[in-house]
Design an enzyme around this catalytic site. Structure first.
Site, PDB file in Angstrom:
ATOM      1  N   VAL A 198       0.548   3.974 -19.267  1.00 45.79           N
ATOM      2  CA  VAL A 198       1.569   4.350 -18.273  1.00 45.79           C
ATOM      3  C   VAL A 198       0.971   4.588 -16.887  1.00 45.79           C
ATOM      4  O   VAL A 198       1.710   4.721 -15.918  1.00 45.79           O
ATOM      5  CB  VAL A 198       2.388   5.604 -18.692  1.00 45.79           C
ATOM      6  CG1 VAL A 198       3.072   5.386 -20.026  1.00 45.79           C
ATOM      7  CG2 VAL A 198       1.525   6.863 -18.719  1.00 45.79           C
ATOM      8  N   LYS A 199      -0.348   4.628 -16.764  1.00 46.26           N
ATOM      9  CA  LYS A 199      -0.981   4.938 -15.477  1.00 46.26           C
ATOM     10  C   LYS A 199      -1.140   3.668 -14.627  1.00 46.26           C
ATOM     11  O   LYS A 199      -0.748   2.597 -15.038  1.00 46.26           O
ATOM     12  CB  LYS A 199      -2.310   5.648 -15.712  1.00 46.26           C
ATOM     13  CG  LYS A 199      -2.191   6.899 -16.615  1.00 46.26           C
ATOM     14  CD  LYS A 199      -1.465   8.061 -15.950  1.00 46.26           C
ATOM     15  CE  LYS A 199      -0.977   9.145 -16.899  1.00 46.26           C
ATOM     16  NZ  LYS A 199      -2.015   9.894 -17.591  1.00 46.26           N
ATOM     17  N   HIS A 200      -1.791   3.802 -13.450  1.00 48.00           N
ATOM     18  CA  HIS A 200      -1.779   2.683 -12.491  1.00 48.00           C
ATOM     19  C   HIS A 200      -2.485   1.436 -12.995  1.00 48.00           C
ATOM     20  O   HIS A 200      -2.048   0.329 -12.747  1.00 48.00           O
ATOM     21  CB  HIS A 200      -2.396   3.119 -11.165  1.00 48.00           C
ATOM     22  CG  HIS A 200      -1.500   4.032 -10.412  1.00 48.00           C
ATOM     23  ND1 HIS A 200      -1.385   5.357 -10.725  1.00 48.00           N
ATOM     24  CD2 HIS A 200      -0.654   3.807  -9.393  1.00 48.00           C
ATOM     25  CE1 HIS A 200      -0.495   5.912  -9.910  1.00 48.00           C
ATOM     26  NE2 HIS A 200      -0.052   4.994  -9.100  1.00 48.00           N
TER      27      HIS A 200
END
Ligand SMILES: *Cc1c(COP(=O)(O)O)cnc(C)c1O
Length: 402
Positions: A198-200
């Site tokens: 879910v992170k960059h």
């Protein structure tokens, strides 16, 4: 009452979307897949050349001298708290508006987390509240760049200098974010990142600690590898070419070369990922500007957010229902909204250890928790996805507004 108002999604009609739209999702393309396959065909599956390459490219991107890749963001926090020398009796100040890992890492090392309240506009930890929670036992601060917006780092670093505290930034939300024109990652003692899907950028699981300090760098490297030292210039003895020595109690927190190759490939795309996140945020902002009943995320002028999350805050004075009803109505429209976060000290693990509203005194974080909903935000969203979210929000707000 809700059912009587004939809202299609709830009254058995058609929701805005046929299938749920997730709140976050990775972007993996053929280039990423090829990069991983190439490692699988090679000699090194772990602790090979891809780790060093990923660390060097990551450090260059965020502007730090060193970077240490680890198994996940939580391991990165654990390593940083260890490198900071936190132990039993020590207190570390952090925010309650974060994922539990930001505070759990203090317990891993035998210390005690202390919660300081947020700023009600930025939702980030308030420097004044940090000052109010400092005691003779305070050793470090873990500011979290919540949603991707940098904390007030100049003030936090100044407070830390005055009180001899180590600053560990939790930048799990903030890869590519900027504070006063400088990228997050080289601005205090240590900064941690996460590569959860879910992170960059993602490596499946993965994390990184960046630092400008040679001393922290060496401790972090040792910690991820059982506390073992191999470098001949650093060992206490030397019995021969096979020799290595364990000096501290570390862990196996290594990232694999397979993951590092994915990280290198993902990092090449970070600017386009950030651009797309910012575009989506602008579209949300423009469309919600005149929507009564929701407060949009405030951006401090000296910051450029990396926009990990887009939170709307519901204005209870303008709505006939609470957060739970609106949340359920959006889910019924097949928009997989979320809530970030339950204040950390609400979790039973913390409550059982004496943390409470009274002892933590963070009324602004507790109030915010009651009003927030995170909307979907990730680069792989199409324009159609974005407008489905807008349509669903407007439909639900129209329904519940006065
Ligand atoms: C994701 C996250 C972490 C932990 O990262 P993992 O890679 O999932 O272990 C820590 N802090 C914050 C604020 C996060 O969002």
């Amino acid at each position: 009452m809700y059912l009587n108002r004939d809202l299609p999604a709830v009254a058995g009609g058609k929701p805005v979307r046929e299938k749920p739209l997730p709140y976050a999702r990775q972007w993996i393309d053929e280039e990423d897949i090829d990069a991983v396959a190439e490692v699988l065909r090679g000699d090194w599956l772990t602790t090979g050349p891809k780790i060093t390459e990923f660390e060097e490219k990551f450090a260059a991107y965020v502007g730090s001298r060193y970077a240490v890749a680890v198994a996940n963001g939580t391991a990165a926090l654990h390593a940083a708290v260890f490198a900071a020398g936190i132990g039993p009796g020590d207190e570390v100040i952090t925010t309650p508006m974060t994922f539990v890992a930001s505070a759990n890492c203090v317990f891993y090392c035998g210390g005690t987390p202390v919660f300081a309240d947020i700023d009600s506009r930025t939702y980030n930890i308030s420097p004044d509240e940090i000052e109010g929670k400092i005691t003779p036992r305070t050793r470090a601060v873990i500011p979290v760049h919540f949603t991707g917006q940098p904390c007030d780092l100049d003030r936090i670093n100044e407070i830390a200098r005055k009180n001899d505290l180590i600053v560990i930034e939790d930048a799990a939300h903030a890869l590519g974010a900027e504070y006063k024109g400088k990228k997050i990652g080289g601005l205090s003692d240590m900064t941690i990142f996460s590569f959860h899907p879910v992170k960059h950028i993602t490596t499946g699981e993965g994390g990184m600690i960046t630092t400008n300090s040679e001393e922290f760098y060496q401790r972090l490297r040792r910690f991820r590898d059982h506390g073992i030292v191999r470098d001949r210039s650093l060992t206490l003895e030397n019995h021969g070419p096979w020799y290595y020595e364990q000096r501290e109690l570390g862990f196996n927190y290594r990232l694999t070369d397979i993951q590092a190759a994915l990280g290198i490939s993902q990092l090449k795309k970070i600017e386009s990922f950030l651009k797309r996140r910012r575009e989506i945020v602008e579209t949300y902002n423009e469309n919600f500007l005149h929507t009564e009943g929701i407060v949009l995320p405030y951006q401090a002028p000296q910051c450029r957010s990396a926009w990990h999350l887009y939170l709307i805050s519901l204005d209870p004075g303008r709505l006939r229902a609470g957060r739970k009803e609106l949340f359920e109505a959006l889910r019924a429209e097949n928009i997989a909204v979320n809530v970030h976060y339950l204040p950390v000290f609400y979790h039973p693990f913390y409550r059982l250890r004496g943390f409470s509203s009274g002892s933590c005194a963070c009324p602004r974080a507790e109030k915010l928790y009651k009003s927030i909903i995170s909307l979907p935000l990730y680069p792989a969203m199409s324009d159609r996805d974005v407008f489905d979210v807008i349509k669903a929000v407007q439909r639900v707000i129209d329904h519940y507004g006065y």
